[in-house]
Design a protein around this motif. Structure first.
Motif, PDB file in Angstrom:
ATOM      1  N   ARG A 229       0.714  -1.230  -0.002  1.00  0.00           N
ATOM      2  CA  ARG A 229       0.177  -0.039  -0.084  1.00  0.00           C
ATOM      3  C   ARG A 229       0.815   1.217  -0.237  1.00  0.00           C
ATOM      4  O   ARG A 229       0.607   2.280  -0.581  1.00  0.00           O
ATOM      5  CB  ARG A 229      -0.822   0.009   1.262  1.00  0.00           C
ATOM      6  N   PHE A 230       1.808   1.242   0.953  1.00  0.00           N
ATOM      7  CA  PHE A 230       2.709   2.493   0.932  1.00  0.00           C
ATOM      8  C   PHE A 230       3.385   2.660  -0.541  1.00  0.00           C
ATOM      9  O   PHE A 230       3.649   3.897  -0.985  1.00  0.00           O
ATOM     10  CB  PHE A 230       3.813   2.055   2.093  1.00  0.00           C
ATOM     11  N   ALA A 231       4.107   1.655  -0.757  1.00  0.00           N
ATOM     12  CA  ALA A 231       4.780   1.735  -2.269  1.00  0.00           C
ATOM     13  C   ALA A 231       3.778   2.319  -3.487  1.00  0.00           C
ATOM     14  O   ALA A 231       4.312   3.082  -4.274  1.00  0.00           O
ATOM     15  CB  ALA A 231       5.380   0.356  -2.548  1.00  0.00           C
ATOM     16  N   ALA A 232       2.698   1.676  -3.385  1.00  0.00           N
ATOM     17  CA  ALA A 232       2.026   2.052  -4.498  1.00  0.00           C
ATOM     18  C   ALA A 232       1.173   3.560  -4.361  1.00  0.00           C
ATOM     19  O   ALA A 232       0.784   4.155  -5.362  1.00  0.00           O
ATOM     20  CB  ALA A 232       0.296   1.278  -4.483  1.00  0.00           C
ATOM     21  N   THR A 233       1.377   4.211  -3.150  1.00  0.00           N
ATOM     22  CA  THR A 233       0.648   5.443  -2.966  1.00  0.00           C
ATOM     23  C   THR A 233       1.669   6.607  -2.629  1.00  0.00           C
ATOM     24  O   THR A 233       1.123   7.861  -2.437  1.00  0.00           O
ATOM     25  CB  THR A 233      -0.457   5.357  -1.902  1.00  0.00           C
ATOM     26  N   CYS A 234       2.759   6.402  -2.263  1.00  0.00           N
ATOM     27  CA  CYS A 234       3.725   7.342  -1.720  1.00  0.00           C
ATOM     28  C   CYS A 234       4.069   8.377  -2.830  1.00  0.00           C
ATOM     29  O   CYS A 234       4.680   9.337  -2.580  1.00  0.00           O
ATOM     30  CB  CYS A 234       5.033   6.604  -1.235  1.00  0.00           C
ATOM     31  N   GLY A 235       4.004   7.791  -4.164  1.00  0.00           N
ATOM     32  CA  GLY A 235       4.616   8.873  -5.232  1.00  0.00           C
ATOM     33  C   GLY A 235       5.835   9.109  -5.380  1.00  0.00           C
ATOM     34  O   GLY A 235       6.390  10.129  -6.351  1.00  0.00           O
ATOM     35  N   LEU A 236       6.822   8.423  -4.947  1.00  0.00           N
ATOM     36  CA  LEU A 236       8.291   8.339  -5.280  1.00  0.00           C
ATOM     37  C   LEU A 236       8.667   7.262  -5.734  1.00  0.00           C
ATOM     38  O   LEU A 236       8.233   6.272  -5.843  1.00  0.00           O
ATOM     39  CB  LEU A 236       8.986   8.832  -3.859  1.00  0.00           C
TER      40      LEU A 236
ATOM     41  N   ASP B 217      16.080 -11.256   5.141  1.00  0.00           N
ATOM     42  CA  ASP B 217      15.052 -11.945   4.326  1.00  0.00           C
ATOM     43  C   ASP B 217      13.848 -10.863   4.316  1.00  0.00           C
ATOM     44  O   ASP B 217      13.190 -10.520   3.067  1.00  0.00           O
ATOM     45  CB  ASP B 217      14.613 -13.169   5.126  1.00  0.00           C
ATOM     46  N   HIS B 218      13.522 -10.041   5.230  1.00  0.00           N
ATOM     47  CA  HIS B 218      12.341  -9.154   5.286  1.00  0.00           C
ATOM     48  C   HIS B 218      12.830  -7.924   4.385  1.00  0.00           C
ATOM     49  O   HIS B 218      11.924  -7.597   3.633  1.00  0.00           O
ATOM     50  CB  HIS B 218      12.054  -8.554   6.413  1.00  0.00           C
ATOM     51  N   GLU B 219      13.892  -7.325   4.301  1.00  0.00           N
ATOM     52  CA  GLU B 219      14.254  -6.346   3.477  1.00  0.00           C
ATOM     53  C   GLU B 219      14.190  -6.752   1.945  1.00  0.00           C
ATOM     54  O   GLU B 219      13.787  -6.278   1.053  1.00  0.00           O
ATOM     55  CB  GLU B 219      15.738  -5.764   3.796  1.00  0.00           C
ATOM     56  N   LEU B 220      14.705  -7.796   1.764  1.00  0.00           N
ATOM     57  CA  LEU B 220      14.787  -8.390   0.296  1.00  0.00           C
ATOM     58  C   LEU B 220      13.167  -8.674  -0.197  1.00  0.00           C
ATOM     59  O   LEU B 220      12.806  -8.597  -1.254  1.00  0.00           O
ATOM     60  CB  LEU B 220      15.481  -9.911   0.230  1.00  0.00           C
ATOM     61  N   ALA B 221      12.311  -9.110   0.959  1.00  0.00           N
ATOM     62  CA  ALA B 221      10.844  -9.324   0.571  1.00  0.00           C
ATOM     63  C   ALA B 221      10.176  -7.913   0.098  1.00  0.00           C
ATOM     64  O   ALA B 221       9.550  -7.804  -0.761  1.00  0.00           O
ATOM     65  CB  ALA B 221      10.384  -9.890   1.700  1.00  0.00           C
ATOM     66  N   VAL B 222      10.636  -7.082   0.994  1.00  0.00           N
ATOM     67  CA  VAL B 222      10.000  -5.600   0.617  1.00  0.00           C
ATOM     68  C   VAL B 222      10.634  -5.094  -0.490  1.00  0.00           C
ATOM     69  O   VAL B 222       9.665  -4.574  -1.238  1.00  0.00           O
ATOM     70  CB  VAL B 222      10.461  -4.544   2.076  1.00  0.00           C
ATOM     71  N   ALA B 223      11.746  -5.375  -0.847  1.00  0.00           N
ATOM     72  CA  ALA B 223      12.498  -4.921  -2.198  1.00  0.00           C
ATOM     73  C   ALA B 223      11.435  -5.572  -3.248  1.00  0.00           C
ATOM     74  O   ALA B 223      11.207  -4.691  -4.531  1.00  0.00           O
ATOM     75  CB  ALA B 223      13.536  -5.066  -2.346  1.00  0.00           C
ATOM     76  N   ALA B 224      11.182  -6.832  -3.182  1.00  0.00           N
ATOM     77  CA  ALA B 224      10.494  -7.368  -4.189  1.00  0.00           C
ATOM     78  C   ALA B 224       9.146  -6.938  -4.582  1.00  0.00           C
ATOM     79  O   ALA B 224       8.697  -6.784  -5.506  1.00  0.00           O
ATOM     80  CB  ALA B 224      10.319  -8.854  -4.100  1.00  0.00           C
ATOM     81  N   ILE B 225       8.437  -6.418  -3.416  1.00  0.00           N
ATOM     82  CA  ILE B 225       7.198  -5.794  -3.328  1.00  0.00           C
ATOM     83  C   ILE B 225       7.083  -4.508  -3.960  1.00  0.00           C
ATOM     84  O   ILE B 225       6.358  -4.209  -4.757  1.00  0.00           O
ATOM     85  CB  ILE B 225       6.600  -5.771  -1.973  1.00  0.00           C
ATOM     86  N   ILE B 226       8.097  -3.854  -3.651  1.00  0.00           N
ATOM     87  CA  ILE B 226       8.319  -2.306  -4.264  1.00  0.00           C
ATOM     88  C   ILE B 226       8.366  -2.574  -5.900  1.00  0.00           C
ATOM     89  O   ILE B 226       8.115  -1.712  -6.455  1.00  0.00           O
ATOM     90  CB  ILE B 226       9.433  -1.693  -3.444  1.00  0.00           C
ATOM     91  N   ALA B 227       9.425  -3.263  -6.044  1.00  0.00           N
ATOM     92  CA  ALA B 227       9.633  -3.558  -7.429  1.00  0.00           C
ATOM     93  C   ALA B 227       8.617  -3.943  -8.403  1.00  0.00           C
ATOM     94  O   ALA B 227       8.436  -3.437  -9.601  1.00  0.00           O
ATOM     95  CB  ALA B 227      10.843  -4.492  -7.765  1.00  0.00           C
TER      96      ALA B 227
END
Length: 306
Positions: free
Chosen positions: A97-104, A119-129
């Motif tokens: 939700r944050f990645a999709a709406t932050c506008g950056l 692991d959690h940082e890599l998972a976050v990166a995959a979601i952002i990408a």
């Protein structure tokens, strides 16, 4: 001929180095015939981008939230202890939700315990990408600091410097077509333009480091000339810093070898000839204020120019 470049105002200072001897000034025609160019620049005053920072961890007081200036930040549930224990499941929906709406498009991700388990940082990166295909993502585990705030601030600054580092690298490529370009690291040595784009924080004080090296070699010359020369005489270098857990000497040797292998890979990415990469220094310090078997490991690798 090796070209040293000090990026200073109002215009860059160029120094040609032949067999260790400096020559200046240097014409544009001569500069474009260089075997390689080594750039010294400090990034302290360059424009920075707005950053979307994601911290993975528990709630905290407002005063301890991520500091992002004109950017935006969120804290999502998740993270690990420094022994690798899961503190909470990662809140993937909050990340999405944050990645999709932050506008950056410049993201800095810092998870509790990531120097031990990323692991959690890599998972976050995959979601952002997936949500922001053009995103530039910096992960804090790549910087190795055990302290959350120190690591987070380094991660945010690296992300903020990314667009300007890209512009500087692009400009160098335009001015010196066909010439391999390297950038001076803050701690000494050089990195490739590709590495500089990805990890500009490594070169935050590259101009200052080159000036110090150049003044030792060429006392009495103008500072800009010394900085350009100091960059030109450098060689590729990279560093890996990790928090590792090892119970016994055999396990420590294994994780140290993993860190050394990563450092060798990084220095090749930084521009060293693959066959020339070697370990220059390994430092291992036990973290006495944490459970037994935790160590802070720093490995420096260096190599020859292509």
């Amino acid at each position: 001929m090796i070209l040293g470049v000090a990026l200073v105002r109002p215009s860059p200072v160029l120094v040609a180095v032949r067999d260790g001897a400096p020559e200046w000034p240097v014409s544009r025609v001569a500069a474009r015939a260089a075997a390689r160019a080594c750039v010294a620049v400090d990034l302290g005053d360059v424009p920075t981008a707005a950053v979307a920072a994601i911290r993975v961890g528990g709630p905290c007081p407002e005063a301890l939230r991520p500091r992002v200036g004109s950017g935006t930040a969120t804290i999502v549930r998740g993270g690990h202890s420094l022994t690798g224990r899961v503190l909470a499941p990662l809140d993937t929906e909050a990340v999405r939700r944050f990645a999709a709406t932050c506008g950056l498009s410049d993201f800095a991700v810092t998870a509790t315990g990531s120097p031990m388990l990323a692991d959690h940082e890599l998972a976050v990166a995959a979601i952002i990408a997936a949500e922001v295909p053009q995103a530039r993502i910096t992960l804090s585990y790549e910087f190795g600091h055990p302290g959350l705030r120190e690591r987070e601030e380094a991660t945010i600054r690296n992300a903020a410097l990314g667009p300007e580092a890209g512009r500087i690298a692009d400009e160098a490529a335009r001015e010196l077509p066909g010439v391999p370009v390297f950038f001076a690291r803050s701690g000494g040595g050089l990195v490739s333009a590709h590495y500089f784009r990805r990890y500009p924080l490594a070169c935050d004080l590259g101009g200052t480091a080159s000036l110090a090296r150049g003044r030792v070699a060429l006392p009495g010359v103008p500072g800009e000339v010394a900085a350009a020369y100091g960059a030109a005489i450098g060689r590729p270098e990279a560093q890996v810093e990790r928090i590792v857990q090892a119970r016994g000497r055999a396990e420590l040797d294994r994780v140290l070898q993993d860190a050394r292998d990563e450092a060798l890979t990084r220095v090749v990415s930084a521009g060293a000839l693959p066959g020339s990469a070697r370990i220059a220094e390994t430092t291992v310090n036990p973290l006495s204020y944490l459970p037994d078997g935790l160590y802070r490991v720093r490995v420096t690798a260096e190599g020859a120019m292509p």
